[in-house]
Design a protein around this motif. Sequence first.
Motif, PDB file in Angstrom:
ATOM      1  N   GLU A   1       0.835  -1.205   0.000  1.00 17.53           N
ATOM      2  CA  GLU A   1       0.000   0.000   0.000  1.00 17.53           C
ATOM      3  C   GLU A   1       0.870   1.256   0.000  1.00 17.53           C
ATOM      4  O   GLU A   1       0.560   2.240  -0.683  1.00 17.53           O
ATOM      5  CB  GLU A   1      -0.944  -0.014   1.203  1.00 17.53           C
ATOM      6  CG  GLU A   1      -1.984   1.079   1.198  1.00 17.53           C
ATOM      7  CD  GLU A   1      -3.013   0.933   0.078  1.00 17.53           C
ATOM      8  OE1 GLU A   1      -3.745   1.926  -0.155  1.00 17.53           O
ATOM      9  OE2 GLU A   1      -3.099  -0.137  -0.558  1.00 17.53           O
ATOM     10  N   PHE A   2       1.961   1.210   0.760  1.00 18.36           N
ATOM     11  CA  PHE A   2       2.909   2.331   0.716  1.00 18.36           C
ATOM     12  C   PHE A   2       3.489   2.473  -0.689  1.00 18.36           C
ATOM     13  O   PHE A   2       3.709   3.590  -1.169  1.00 18.36           O
ATOM     14  CB  PHE A   2       4.022   2.132   1.734  1.00 18.36           C
ATOM     15  CG  PHE A   2       3.622   2.407   3.153  1.00 18.36           C
ATOM     16  CD1 PHE A   2       3.180   3.665   3.531  1.00 18.36           C
ATOM     17  CD2 PHE A   2       3.707   1.424   4.136  1.00 18.36           C
ATOM     18  CE1 PHE A   2       2.815   3.934   4.845  1.00 18.36           C
ATOM     19  CE2 PHE A   2       3.347   1.686   5.448  1.00 18.36           C
ATOM     20  CZ  PHE A   2       2.901   2.939   5.811  1.00 18.36           C
ATOM     21  N   ALA A   3       3.745   1.355  -1.352  1.00 20.86           N
ATOM     22  CA  ALA A   3       4.237   1.415  -2.734  1.00 20.86           C
ATOM     23  C   ALA A   3       3.174   2.007  -3.653  1.00 20.86           C
ATOM     24  O   ALA A   3       3.479   2.823  -4.539  1.00 20.86           O
ATOM     25  CB  ALA A   3       4.647   0.022  -3.208  1.00 20.86           C
ATOM     26  N   HIS A   4       1.936   1.605  -3.450  1.00 17.03           N
ATOM     27  CA  HIS A   4       0.831   2.146  -4.249  1.00 17.03           C
ATOM     28  C   HIS A   4       0.752   3.666  -4.114  1.00 17.03           C
ATOM     29  O   HIS A   4       0.436   4.371  -5.082  1.00 17.03           O
ATOM     30  CB  HIS A   4      -0.478   1.498  -3.792  1.00 17.03           C
ATOM     31  CG  HIS A   4      -1.704   2.047  -4.454  1.00 17.03           C
ATOM     32  ND1 HIS A   4      -2.080   1.695  -5.730  1.00 17.03           N
ATOM     33  CD2 HIS A   4      -2.646   2.937  -4.011  1.00 17.03           C
ATOM     34  CE1 HIS A   4      -3.197   2.338  -6.050  1.00 17.03           C
ATOM     35  NE2 HIS A   4      -3.553   3.094  -5.028  1.00 17.03           N
ATOM     36  N   LYS A   5       1.055   4.174  -2.928  1.00 13.94           N
ATOM     37  CA  LYS A   5       0.985   5.613  -2.673  1.00 13.94           C
ATOM     38  C   LYS A   5       2.278   6.339  -3.038  1.00 13.94           C
ATOM     39  O   LYS A   5       2.373   7.552  -2.877  1.00 13.94           O
ATOM     40  CB  LYS A   5       0.659   5.848  -1.198  1.00 13.94           C
ATOM     41  CG  LYS A   5      -0.739   5.371  -0.811  1.00 13.94           C
ATOM     42  CD  LYS A   5      -0.985   5.506   0.678  1.00 13.94           C
ATOM     43  CE  LYS A   5      -2.401   5.048   1.049  1.00 13.94           C
ATOM     44  NZ  LYS A   5      -2.638   5.096   2.520  1.00 13.94           N
ATOM     45  N   GLY A   6       3.284   5.599  -3.529  1.00 17.15           N
ATOM     46  CA  GLY A   6       4.516   6.210  -3.999  1.00 17.15           C
ATOM     47  C   GLY A   6       5.557   6.490  -2.941  1.00 17.15           C
ATOM     48  O   GLY A   6       6.561   7.153  -3.208  1.00 17.15           O
ATOM     49  N   LYS A   7       5.373   5.949  -1.731  1.00 17.36           N
ATOM     50  CA  LYS A   7       6.335   6.204  -0.654  1.00 17.36           C
ATOM     51  C   LYS A   7       7.571   5.320  -0.752  1.00 17.36           C
ATOM     52  O   LYS A   7       8.643   5.653  -0.255  1.00 17.36           O
ATOM     53  CB  LYS A   7       5.654   6.021   0.705  1.00 17.36           C
ATOM     54  CG  LYS A   7       6.440   6.583   1.878  1.00 17.36           C
ATOM     55  CD  LYS A   7       5.616   6.610   3.134  1.00 17.36           C
ATOM     56  CE  LYS A   7       6.388   7.227   4.303  1.00 17.36           C
ATOM     57  NZ  LYS A   7       6.636   8.663   4.130  1.00 17.36           N
ATOM     58  N   ILE A   8       7.426   4.170  -1.395  1.00 18.94           N
ATOM     59  CA  ILE A   8       8.515   3.208  -1.544  1.00 18.94           C
ATOM     60  C   ILE A   8       8.247   2.450  -2.850  1.00 18.94           C
ATOM     61  O   ILE A   8       7.090   2.327  -3.260  1.00 18.94           O
ATOM     62  CB  ILE A   8       8.570   2.253  -0.324  1.00 18.94           C
ATOM     63  CG1 ILE A   8       9.806   1.340  -0.377  1.00 18.94           C
ATOM     64  CG2 ILE A   8       7.294   1.441  -0.178  1.00 18.94           C
ATOM     65  CD1 ILE A   8      10.001   0.518   0.910  1.00 18.94           C
ATOM     66  N   SER A   9       9.283   1.961  -3.492  1.00 17.07           N
ATOM     67  CA  SER A   9       9.088   1.220  -4.739  1.00 17.07           C
ATOM     68  C   SER A   9       8.729  -0.233  -4.448  1.00 17.07           C
ATOM     69  O   SER A   9       9.045  -0.777  -3.382  1.00 17.07           O
ATOM     70  CB  SER A   9      10.352   1.269  -5.589  1.00 17.07           C
ATOM     71  OG  SER A   9      11.389   0.524  -4.973  1.00 17.07           O
ATOM     72  N   LEU A  10       8.070  -0.871  -5.410  1.00 16.72           N
ATOM     73  CA  LEU A  10       7.807  -2.305  -5.288  1.00 16.72           C
ATOM     74  C   LEU A  10       9.101  -3.085  -5.109  1.00 16.72           C
ATOM     75  O   LEU A  10       9.186  -4.013  -4.294  1.00 16.72           O
ATOM     76  CB  LEU A  10       7.082  -2.814  -6.536  1.00 16.72           C
ATOM     77  CG  LEU A  10       5.614  -2.431  -6.727  1.00 16.72           C
ATOM     78  CD1 LEU A  10       5.144  -2.878  -8.106  1.00 16.72           C
ATOM     79  CD2 LEU A  10       4.747  -3.069  -5.647  1.00 16.72           C
TER      80      LEU A  10
END
Length: 446
Positions: free
Chosen positions: A344-353
């Motif tokens: 979810e953090f990746a979805h929001k752009g805070k961390i990459s997949l």
Amino acid sequence: MITQLIKNALIVNEGQKFTGSVLIKDGLIHEIFTGCPENIESDWKVIDATGKLLIPGVIDDQVHFRDPGMPQKGDLFTESRAAVAGGTTSFMDMPNVKPQTLTQELLEERYKLGAEKSLANYSFYMGASNTNLEEVIKTNPKNVCGIKIFMGSSTGNMLVDDIDTLSQIFEKAPLLIATHCEDTPTIDANLETYREKYGDDIPMDYHGEIRSAEACYKSSSKAIELAKKYNTRLHILHLSSGMEMELFDNKLPAKDKRITSEVCVHHLRFNDSDYAQRKARIRWNPAIKTESDQNKLWEALLDDRLDVIATDHAPHTVEEKDGNYMQAAGGGPLVQHSLVTMLEFAHKGKISLEKVIEKMCHAPADVFQVEKRGYIRKGYFADLVLLSEEEWTVNKENILYKCAWSPFEGDRFHYKVDQTFVNGQLVYNQGQIDESVRGERLTFNR
């Protein structure tokens, strides 16, 4: 075992994303293809993963599955069942059970339980105390994940606070030491201050001031001092304060560091402003602290001072979590929701997949030198997870923990685990769990 082909997935592995296929044979990754293979044998089971992510199974290096001795909280069957539903295919379980894992005989009894009950792959830490050095140094580095030292007042008589004993363990340990670092005298003094003011009904949002950043730093810095003195392989668990981040560096990749670090999902997800709504449901030891601490943990995670993301999954019943500050237990269930929280953090752009997979799959394998797991590589065990992009909400109906609650209740996620493979066996499939599957004991390249 049947031969299986997962085709046309978006593979996220070793810092890359590409559309590809994976052939599973005899429980291992037999071949990895870019795109889809031209020749598909008629006896292969084909899984069309078009539009789905394919990642290595998560390796969680810190869980408390409560087995043996605390069946009201959870056990190896129930919690490993929740783990595979959340994409965790391997776990390392802590020694503060009943009886505590303080002898080699008790340690091997836990491995027998793992073989009988766990749907995921498993390892168990050898516990240290002030009086069991001889047992500790017998630990086999080839088939035990590590030695656990509680350098903080989290767990009864497993607290190791004798400096001579600590020094001997750090000097003589034959494998990685994992530490819980909080300074007990500092916590006790802070607690007394707040009890004088509030009695037993201390507001929950003071938990991070009682189990303070200073208490964490004092203990973590002592562990690092001992590790440097004796060249010990040290891994510090569930770091929670910005202050501690100055103790770590990113000069080497995780696999080459002598001192490594872990952050837990809840310290990345919550800060002390969340106590007002979630109260004791987010009470952990070490405590969730300020937004500034949370931001500094994120900075250190993204620049590789923090090496591993884990859970410290530690279920309690609702009754054990309820009550005032002095009554409510510390800890909570997380393994079913750790991967989707980070995605979810990746979805929001805070961390990459790619970074999520590095910290939850690759790095735990590297830090602990796990044999043939943590990556999508030819010849490795087929511990694999397929995920779809689909919105869903955590609620009572889809929680699998034995304790039947989650700190994420009401949270909405944009990724969902569809299938989980453990050693090539499809253990979780679209909400259905094959409860006949059993994981294997982890082994280590040491």
